[in-house]
Write an enzyme that holds these catalytic residues in place. Structure first.
Site, PDB file in Angstrom:
ATOM      1  N   TYR A   1      -5.917   6.828  20.933  1.00  0.00           N
ATOM      2  CA  TYR A   1      -7.109   6.556  20.121  1.00  0.00           C
ATOM      3  C   TYR A   1      -7.494   5.080  20.080  1.00  0.00           C
ATOM      4  O   TYR A   1      -8.391   4.682  19.344  1.00  0.00           O
ATOM      5  CB  TYR A   1      -6.974   7.227  18.742  1.00  0.00           C
ATOM      6  CG  TYR A   1      -7.065   8.724  18.974  1.00  0.00           C
ATOM      7  CD1 TYR A   1      -8.289   9.372  18.989  1.00  0.00           C
ATOM      8  CD2 TYR A   1      -5.942   9.456  19.380  1.00  0.00           C
ATOM      9  CE1 TYR A   1      -8.396  10.713  19.338  1.00  0.00           C
ATOM     10  CE2 TYR A   1      -6.040  10.791  19.733  1.00  0.00           C
ATOM     11  CZ  TYR A   1      -7.268  11.407  19.706  1.00  0.00           C
ATOM     12  OH  TYR A   1      -7.377  12.724  20.078  1.00  0.00           O
TER      13      TYR A   1
ATOM     14  N   TYR B   1     -11.133  -8.690   8.679  1.00  0.00           N
ATOM     15  CA  TYR B   1     -11.764  -8.716   7.352  1.00  0.00           C
ATOM     16  C   TYR B   1     -12.475 -10.034   7.066  1.00  0.00           C
ATOM     17  O   TYR B   1     -13.453 -10.063   6.334  1.00  0.00           O
ATOM     18  CB  TYR B   1     -10.721  -8.418   6.264  1.00  0.00           C
ATOM     19  CG  TYR B   1     -10.316  -6.968   6.279  1.00  0.00           C
ATOM     20  CD1 TYR B   1     -11.216  -5.983   5.853  1.00  0.00           C
ATOM     21  CD2 TYR B   1      -9.084  -6.568   6.756  1.00  0.00           C
ATOM     22  CE1 TYR B   1     -10.862  -4.649   5.901  1.00  0.00           C
ATOM     23  CE2 TYR B   1      -8.732  -5.231   6.815  1.00  0.00           C
ATOM     24  CZ  TYR B   1      -9.627  -4.276   6.383  1.00  0.00           C
ATOM     25  OH  TYR B   1      -9.294  -2.943   6.435  1.00  0.00           O
TER      26      TYR B   1
ATOM     27  N   GLU C   1     -12.794   5.369  11.241  1.00  0.00           N
ATOM     28  CA  GLU C   1     -13.087   6.394  12.255  1.00  0.00           C
ATOM     29  C   GLU C   1     -12.808   7.808  11.780  1.00  0.00           C
ATOM     30  O   GLU C   1     -11.906   8.042  10.979  1.00  0.00           O
ATOM     31  CB  GLU C   1     -12.187   6.158  13.491  1.00  0.00           C
ATOM     32  CG  GLU C   1     -12.415   4.837  14.162  1.00  0.00           C
ATOM     33  CD  GLU C   1     -11.509   4.630  15.369  1.00  0.00           C
ATOM     34  OE1 GLU C   1     -10.582   5.446  15.572  1.00  0.00           O
ATOM     35  OE2 GLU C   1     -11.743   3.661  16.107  1.00  0.00           O
TER      36      GLU C   1
ATOM     37  N   GLN D   1       0.815  -1.219   0.000  1.00  0.00           N
ATOM     38  CA  GLN D   1       0.000   0.000   0.000  1.00  0.00           C
ATOM     39  C   GLN D   1       0.849   1.269   0.000  1.00  0.00           C
ATOM     40  O   GLN D   1       0.318   2.371  -0.056  1.00  0.00           O
ATOM     41  CB  GLN D   1      -0.927   0.013   1.232  1.00  0.00           C
ATOM     42  CG  GLN D   1      -1.922  -1.128   1.251  1.00  0.00           C
ATOM     43  CD  GLN D   1      -2.630  -1.280   2.591  1.00  0.00           C
ATOM     44  OE1 GLN D   1      -2.382  -0.544   3.543  1.00  0.00           O
ATOM     45  NE2 GLN D   1      -3.525  -2.249   2.666  1.00  0.00           N
TER      46      GLN D   1
ATOM     47  N   HIS E   1      -0.670  -0.291   5.783  1.00  0.00           N
ATOM     48  CA  HIS E   1      -0.901   0.729   6.813  1.00  0.00           C
ATOM     49  C   HIS E   1       0.258   1.721   6.972  1.00  0.00           C
ATOM     50  O   HIS E   1       0.906   1.777   8.012  1.00  0.00           O
ATOM     51  CB  HIS E   1      -1.218   0.084   8.173  1.00  0.00           C
ATOM     52  CG  HIS E   1      -2.335  -0.914   8.078  1.00  0.00           C
ATOM     53  ND1 HIS E   1      -2.668  -1.761   9.092  1.00  0.00           N
ATOM     54  CD2 HIS E   1      -3.208  -1.188   7.064  1.00  0.00           C
ATOM     55  CE1 HIS E   1      -3.685  -2.516   8.713  1.00  0.00           C
ATOM     56  NE2 HIS E   1      -4.026  -2.189   7.476  1.00  0.00           N
TER      57      HIS E   1
END
Ligand code: HEC
Length: 472
Positions: A355, A366, A345, A185, A253
């Site tokens: 958080y 998933y 979020e 990613q 990520h």
């Protein structure tokens, strides 16, 4: 009364010794085995009634759904499942029900596909889309605007492209940018110009830094700044680079966005698949940072007793923030982050706050297996809102322009999987309105207001840059 009879019939079956091992099961499988007999295979019918018609007799919040499933209802014939399923499994069922509820709600409802020239009507403003770049970009990720009318666009594979002032995409990428590792990613992601660009010429990049040696790859998000001189990248300075021990092989990520404010720069680094690293303030991953815009660590960043936080740490417990912007009205900082399935979020980012990932989350894995039953915990911030099902939140921008006066200061959130842009109105840090304003023209990688007052959108598949302009 008829329903009451069902209860004793079902309980002995569940307490039998050969009861299936629910801990290994996915939410849809658990539902199939335990719930579908009364609520229907598609959740829409049966003695238990529909769970997807949007009507909740015993409370519509996630907590109330959990309670319905845990405690059951003897009078009505709803089995209590608290001895059969644990909180994590019940939580995964709630996410599964929410996904099906949304699918049912959207069945047959078509969002008109915006096409160039056609007017799309929304709650407060009507817009048309204009093509900015139709062809020639591959996996564009972010866009920045230069005062001379040129625009910079990043391509994930590691190219920084220029859209010339006349609108033509320069075929030659900018030469001399840092080595970028195109890995999963990650790759070349963010580009942003300094607020005083006209005076200082600084351009900032956020990207996957690291090494590829044969099949071994080690990367993490990093940030540099440099200047553009005759189509060349020059005067480069490092803004933020992690300690080598935090570089890793996961392809997921990376986070990545840049926000400037009053001489500071804010940016995230995703948890890179290292879930619990997000909770460790001495670990670089899963954090949002604040530095002086030249990379120096501010003296008044949050402190943690007995710990040496990673330099620049501003907040922690983040998973994969790919949207970051500051409210022009009060300077509050907001992020959107990809959660696991069902846990995307919107957060109000406060210094030193946690958080929660992965200790608390509204999502599940998933594949439908649970992560945790906990959505709240002392000392961990709640999201201001979350999306169930996930929208794959990417790109976030307040609207500061004057071309859409009724959208002034509204927040625009892009979404990859749902291929949409949502407009959120925030009052006193709460979401008071939420509306899909664009859908079905590609995965939204970035959405941003621009100096010309229009809203620019980076799409992936098809790879394009478009902009929203007023319909008049
Ligand atoms: C033996 C039949 C039966 C089974 C099995 C069953 N339910 Fe129910 N369920 C009911 C009935 C009856 C109600 C109450 C409906 C009403 O109030 O009209 C209900 C209500 C509910 C409600 C609250 C609905 C509302 O309107 O507030 C939820 C949520 C729910 N069930 C989820 C589940 C889940 C998840 C499972 C499987 C783990 C399950 N049920 C298994 C019969 C069943």
């Amino acid at each position: 009364m008829k329903r009451f009879l069902l209860l004793p019939l079902l309980l002995p079956a569940l307490s039998a010794q050969d009861k299936p091992d629910f801990s290994k099961m996915k939410a849809d499988q658990i539902f199939d085995q335990l719930c579908s007999s009364c609520h229907g295979k598609d959740l829409s019918a049966g003695v238990g009634g529909s769970l997807v018609d949007g009507e909740w007799k015993h409370g519509s919040s996630d907590d109330e759904l959990m309670k319905s499933i845990k405690e059951g209802n003897a009078q009505l014939g709803m089995t209590p499942f608290k001895t059969v399923l644990d909180d994590r499994q019940i939580r995964s069922l709630v996410i599964f029900i929410r996904e099906k509820e949304k699918q049912a709600k959207e069945r047959g409802v078509e969002f008109p596909k915006p096409e160039p020239g056609k007017v799309t009507k929304t709650q407060h403003e009507d817009y048309k889309i204009e093509m900015v770049v139709e062809d020639g970009l591959k996996n564009p990720w972010a866009i920045a605007f230069l005062p001379d009318g040129r625009k910079l666009v990043t391509e994930k594979a590691g190219r920084l492209r220029i859209i010339e002032a006349d609108g033509k995409l320069n075929p030659e990428p900018v030469k001399g940018i840092p080595t970028i590792i195109d890995h999963g990613q990650g790759g070349l992601m963010e580009v942003a110009t300094h607020p005083d660009y006209e005076k200082n010429g600084w351009i900032y990049l956020g990207f996957a830094d690291g090494k590829r040696e044969g099949r071994e790859v080690k990367t993490i998000t990093a940030y540099v700044r440099g200047k553009l001189k005759d189509g060349q990248w020059s005067d480069q300075e490092w803004i933020w680079k992690a300690d080598p021990k935090f570089y890793g092989g996961a392809g997921v990520h990376f986070g990545t966005r840049i926000v400037f404010d009053k001489g500071y720069i804010y940016f995230p680094v995703g948890e890179r698949g290292g879930w619990h690293d997000a909770q460790d303030v001495e670990n670089a991953k899963g954090k949002i940072y604040r530095l002086h815009d030249d990379g120096r660590v501010p003296e008044d960043n949050p402190k943690f007793e007995g710990k040496t936080p990673v330099p620049g740490l501003w907040s922690y417990g983040h998973r994969n923030p790919q949207g970051l912007d500051m409210d022009p009205r009060d300077g509050s900082l907001w992020d959107t982050e990809h959660g696991p399935r069902g846990g995307d979020e919107l957060n109000l980012i406060l210094p030193g706050h946690n958080y929660g990932w992965p200790v608390i989350t509204y999502g599940m894995n998933y594949d439908g297996t649970p992560i945790t039953g906990k959505t709240a915990e002392e000392g961990m911030d709640q999201p201001v809102t979350y999306w169930q099902p996930s929208i794959a939140a990417c790109g976030l921008s307040f609207y500061r322009g004057d071309k859409f006066p009724k959208w002034k200061n509204d927040l625009f959130a892009g979404a990859l999987a749902q291929q949409e842009i949502r407009r959120l109105r925030l009052v006193d840090h709460k979401v008071v309105e939420q509306e899909v304003v664009l859908k079905n023209i590609g995965r939204v990688r970035d959405v941003t207001d621009a100096p010309d007052g229009f809203i620019y959108v980076i799409l992936n598949g098809p790879d394009r840059v478009i902009r929203l302009v007023p319909s008049e």
